[in-house]
Design an enzyme around this catalytic site. Structure first.
Site, PDB file in Angstrom:
ATOM      1  N   ALA A   1       0.728  -1.243   0.004  1.00  0.00           N
ATOM      2  CA  ALA A   1      -0.138   0.006   0.032  1.00  0.00           C
ATOM      3  C   ALA A   1       0.940   1.290   0.023  1.00  0.00           C
ATOM      4  O   ALA A   1       2.089   1.112   0.458  1.00  0.00           O
ATOM      5  CB  ALA A   1      -1.072   0.133   1.212  1.00  0.00           C
TER       6      ALA A   1
ATOM      7  N   GLY B   1       0.713  -4.855   0.993  1.00  0.00           N
ATOM      8  CA  GLY B   1      -0.680  -4.871   0.342  1.00  0.00           C
ATOM      9  C   GLY B   1      -0.382  -5.592  -1.053  1.00  0.00           C
ATOM     10  O   GLY B   1      -1.199  -6.005  -1.513  1.00  0.00           O
TER      11      GLY B   1
ATOM     12  N   GLU C   1      -0.719  -9.117  -0.240  1.00  0.00           N
ATOM     13  CA  GLU C   1      -1.922  -9.437  -0.250  1.00  0.00           C
ATOM     14  C   GLU C   1      -2.847  -9.392  -1.487  1.00  0.00           C
ATOM     15  O   GLU C   1      -3.701 -10.297  -1.451  1.00  0.00           O
ATOM     16  CB  GLU C   1      -2.555  -8.422   0.905  1.00  0.00           C
ATOM     17  CG  GLU C   1      -1.843  -8.434   2.302  1.00  0.00           C
ATOM     18  CD  GLU C   1      -2.029  -7.363   3.230  1.00  0.00           C
ATOM     19  OE1 GLU C   1      -1.773  -6.457   2.666  1.00  0.00           O
ATOM     20  OE2 GLU C   1      -2.598  -7.613   4.233  1.00  0.00           O
TER      21      GLU C   1
ATOM     22  N   GLU D   1       5.014  -5.041   6.982  1.00  0.00           N
ATOM     23  CA  GLU D   1       4.248  -3.915   7.910  1.00  0.00           C
ATOM     24  C   GLU D   1       4.829  -3.662   9.228  1.00  0.00           C
ATOM     25  O   GLU D   1       4.916  -2.699   9.775  1.00  0.00           O
ATOM     26  CB  GLU D   1       2.855  -4.190   7.860  1.00  0.00           C
ATOM     27  CG  GLU D   1       2.104  -4.277   6.497  1.00  0.00           C
ATOM     28  CD  GLU D   1       2.150  -5.502   5.770  1.00  0.00           C
ATOM     29  OE1 GLU D   1       2.782  -6.293   5.869  1.00  0.00           O
ATOM     30  OE2 GLU D   1       1.204  -5.372   4.876  1.00  0.00           O
TER      31      GLU D   1
HETATM   32  N1  DAK Z   1       4.647   3.187  -0.777  1.00  0.00           N
HETATM   33  C1  DAK Z   1       5.050   4.366  -1.306  1.00  0.00           C
HETATM   34  N2  DAK Z   1       6.279   4.462  -1.890  1.00  0.00           N
HETATM   35  C2  DAK Z   1       6.876   3.258  -2.026  1.00  0.00           C
HETATM   36  C3  DAK Z   1       6.682   2.062  -1.513  1.00  0.00           C
HETATM   37  C4  DAK Z   1       5.489   1.957  -0.964  1.00  0.00           C
HETATM   38  N3  DAK Z   1       5.028   0.983  -0.313  1.00  0.00           N
HETATM   39  N4  DAK Z   1       7.431   1.331  -1.892  1.00  0.00           N
HETATM   40  C5  DAK Z   1       8.532   1.822  -2.827  1.00  0.00           C
HETATM   41  N5  DAK Z   1       8.181   3.322  -2.727  1.00  0.00           N
HETATM   42  C6  DAK Z   1       8.781   4.161  -3.410  1.00  0.00           C
HETATM   43  C7  DAK Z   1      10.102   4.638  -2.710  1.00  0.00           C
HETATM   44  O1  DAK Z   1       9.780   5.472  -1.822  1.00  0.00           O
HETATM   45  C8  DAK Z   1      10.976   5.460  -3.805  1.00  0.00           C
HETATM   46  O2  DAK Z   1      10.361   6.485  -4.060  1.00  0.00           O
HETATM   47  P1  DAK Z   1      11.357   7.616  -4.512  1.00  0.00           P
HETATM   48  O3  DAK Z   1      12.237   7.905  -3.273  1.00  0.00           O
HETATM   49  O4  DAK Z   1      12.173   7.426  -5.879  1.00  0.00           O
HETATM   50  O5  DAK Z   1      10.718   9.008  -4.506  1.00  0.00           O
HETATM   51  C9  DAK Z   1      10.706   4.158  -5.054  1.00  0.00           C
HETATM   52  O6  DAK Z   1       9.408   3.628  -4.702  1.00  0.00           O
HETATM   53  C10 DAK Z   1      11.633   3.269  -5.229  1.00  0.00           C
HETATM   54  O7  DAK Z   1      11.874   2.754  -4.117  1.00  0.00           O
HETATM   55  P2  DAK Z   1      13.301   2.544  -3.367  1.00  0.00           P
HETATM   56  O8  DAK Z   1      14.196   3.605  -3.652  1.00  0.00           O
HETATM   57  O9  DAK Z   1      13.171   2.275  -1.920  1.00  0.00           O
HETATM   58  O10 DAK Z   1      13.799   0.916  -4.290  1.00  0.00           O
HETATM   59  P3  DAK Z   1      14.880   0.002  -3.777  1.00  0.00           P
HETATM   60  O11 DAK Z   1      15.100  -0.968  -4.745  1.00  0.00           O
HETATM   61  O12 DAK Z   1      16.035   0.311  -2.909  1.00  0.00           O
HETATM   62  O13 DAK Z   1      13.987  -0.813  -2.411  1.00  0.00           O
HETATM   63  C11 DAK Z   1      12.080  -1.946  -1.715  1.00  0.00           C
HETATM   64  C12 DAK Z   1      12.922  -1.692  -2.770  1.00  0.00           C
HETATM   65  C13 DAK Z   1      10.629  -2.677  -2.137  1.00  0.00           C
HETATM   66  C14 DAK Z   1      12.483  -2.935  -0.802  1.00  0.00           C
HETATM   67  C15 DAK Z   1      11.532  -0.842  -0.887  1.00  0.00           C
HETATM   68  O14 DAK Z   1      11.251   0.240  -1.563  1.00  0.00           O
HETATM   69  C16 DAK Z   1      10.716  -0.931   0.363  1.00  0.00           C
HETATM   70  O15 DAK Z   1      11.163  -1.553   1.402  1.00  0.00           O
HETATM   71  N6  DAK Z   1       9.244  -0.590   0.246  1.00  0.00           N
HETATM   72  C17 DAK Z   1       8.399  -0.356   1.375  1.00  0.00           C
HETATM   73  C18 DAK Z   1       8.046  -1.967   1.283  1.00  0.00           C
HETATM   74  C19 DAK Z   1       6.939  -1.913   2.305  1.00  0.00           C
HETATM   75  O16 DAK Z   1       7.112  -1.601   3.652  1.00  0.00           O
HETATM   76  N7  DAK Z   1       5.597  -2.491   2.017  1.00  0.00           N
HETATM   77  C20 DAK Z   1       4.528  -2.478   2.900  1.00  0.00           C
HETATM   78  C21 DAK Z   1       3.683  -1.098   2.899  1.00  0.00           C
HETATM   79  S1  DAK Z   1       2.341  -1.184   3.960  1.00  0.00           S
HETATM   80  C22 DAK Z   1      -4.681  -1.611   5.825  1.00  0.00           C
HETATM   81  C23 DAK Z   1      -4.608  -2.478   5.175  1.00  0.00           C
HETATM   82  C24 DAK Z   1      -3.400  -2.594   4.359  1.00  0.00           C
HETATM   83  C25 DAK Z   1      -2.195  -2.245   4.501  1.00  0.00           C
HETATM   84  C26 DAK Z   1      -2.099  -1.195   5.518  1.00  0.00           C
HETATM   85  C27 DAK Z   1      -3.330  -0.904   6.202  1.00  0.00           C
HETATM   86  N8  DAK Z   1      -5.719  -1.320   6.717  1.00  0.00           N
HETATM   87  C28 DAK Z   1      -6.844  -1.879   6.520  1.00  0.00           C
HETATM   88  C29 DAK Z   1      -5.600   0.016   7.767  1.00  0.00           C
HETATM   89  C30 DAK Z   1      -1.145  -2.257   3.677  1.00  0.00           C
HETATM   90  C31 DAK Z   1       0.090  -1.927   4.362  1.00  0.00           C
HETATM   91  C32 DAK Z   1       1.295  -1.927   3.420  1.00  0.00           C
HETATM   92  O17 DAK Z   1       1.394  -2.553   2.301  1.00  0.00           O
END
Ligand code: DAK
Length: 262
Positions: free
Chosen positions: A69, A113, A116, A136
């Site tokens: 997400a 997400g 998911e 998360e």
């Molecule tokens: N959201 C927003 N931007 C993201 C992102 C994300 N999930 N993942 C990557 N990006 C963006 C980065 O910020 C970066 O943007 P710029 O800096 O270029 O502007 C760009 O994509 C490239 O990412 P990286 O520079 O970080 O690329 P790397 O190859 O170095 O790393 C990575 C790739 C996938 C390991 C890293 O980007 C990363 O760790 N990303 C976050 C992964 C993550 O934590 N995903 C889970 C998100 S939380 C809910 C229901 C569902 C959810 C929540 C609540 N409720 C019912 C309340 C779901 C939550 C989630 O999914």
């Protein structure tokens, strides 16, 4: 004009074709925001209602199916905004209403997400570059789109706990061993493989495909006795279809069945 956060096209040349949807926020690694999920839901619903579509493939980019997400979009969300706005449920659950088969073709990151969303699909074909995880916990939250429920059903409690509590990623080989994905293919063959599966499904009888999906899903929502009895009703019902007559007559006549999806 609304930005196209997904790309859609029809593939295959049979009477029924495969709807291919490509998540299209490559710079953000296909981070899933409300607009993207609205567009995805609308495309899925339109194909579900379209008789010329027999199957759907959802894919992302080479680098990411979806990295979760959109963290930027939810970072400042308050409880009341999330609760009253029905955050996630409002547009993510559309996938659950789709009655035609949906295949996730996953390359690169499928995190949070993104993982998911892939798990909401009917099965996952993974490129050897795929990496799955529920990170998360590292953000101070937990999976919110079904991850704590669908992941243990797919890979068992121990591995699900490991992934959800440590936030680590698993590669495609581990995901296949654990039963999360149905097959792993070389990255450059991913789309062809998923579309070939789509084409096979498109050529099957529509009612039996839909009932098969419904029955397998039932296995996750009921006990064995109820599930088997549900399956039996569906099985009996298929004897009322032209496709069952055609399928069996074609077998006996040693020819290929031509289903009418009726
Ligand atoms: N959201 C927003 N931007 C993201 C992102 C994300 N999930 N993942 C990557 N990006 C963006 C980065 O910020 C970066 O943007 P710029 O800096 O270029 O502007 C760009 O994509 C490239 O990412 P990286 O520079 O970080 O690329 P790397 O190859 O170095 O790393 C990575 C790739 C996938 C390991 C890293 O980007 C990363 O760790 N990303 C976050 C992964 C993550 O934590 N995903 C889970 C998100 S939380 C809910 C229901 C569902 C959810 C929540 C609540 N409720 C019912 C309340 C779901 C939550 C989630 O999914």
């Amino acid at each position: 004009m609304t930005e196209a956060l997904i790309l859609t096209e029809l593939r295959g040349d049979g009477a029924r074709r495969t709807g291919l949807v490509t998540l299209n926020r490559p710079k953000q690694l296909n981070a899933l925001n409300d607009e993207l999920m609205d567009q995805l839901g609308a495309a899925l619903l339109a194909w579900d209602a379209d008789d010329s579509v027999g199957c759907i493939v959802v894919t992302g980019s080479e680098k990411a199916f979806a990295a979760g997400a959109d963290i930027a979009a939810m970072a400042s969300k308050s409880f009341i905004e999330a609760y009253q706005g029905d955050f996630i449920t409002r547009n993510w659950e559309t996938m659950r209403r789709i009655r035609k088969p949906v295949i996730a073709a996953v390359a690169g990151f499928a995190l949070g997400g993104g993982c998911e969303l892939a798990m909401m699909c009917d099965f996952i074909i993974a490129a050897d570059t795929a990496r799955f995880g529920q990170p998360e916990i590292k953000l101070g939250i937990i999976p919110g789109a079904g991850g704590t429920q669908r992941l243990p059903r797919a890979v068992g409690k121990s591995k699900a706990m490991d992934l959800v509590l440590t936030g680590r990623m698993m590669d495609a080989a581990e995901a296949e061993r654990a039963g999360l994905v149905s097959r792993v293919v070389p990255a450059d063959k991913l789309l062809a493989e998923a579309l070939a599966a789509g084409e096979l499904i498109c050529a099957m009888g529509g009612p039996s495909v839909m009932m098969a999906k419904e029955c397998v899903n039932r296995a996750f929502e009921s006990g064995l006795t109820d599930g088997v009895s549900y399956e039996r009703r569906m099985f009996h019902a298929l004897f009322a279809t032209a496709d069952q007559k055609e399928g069996m007559e074609a077998f006996l006549a040693k020819r290929k069945a031509v289903f009418k999806h009726a």
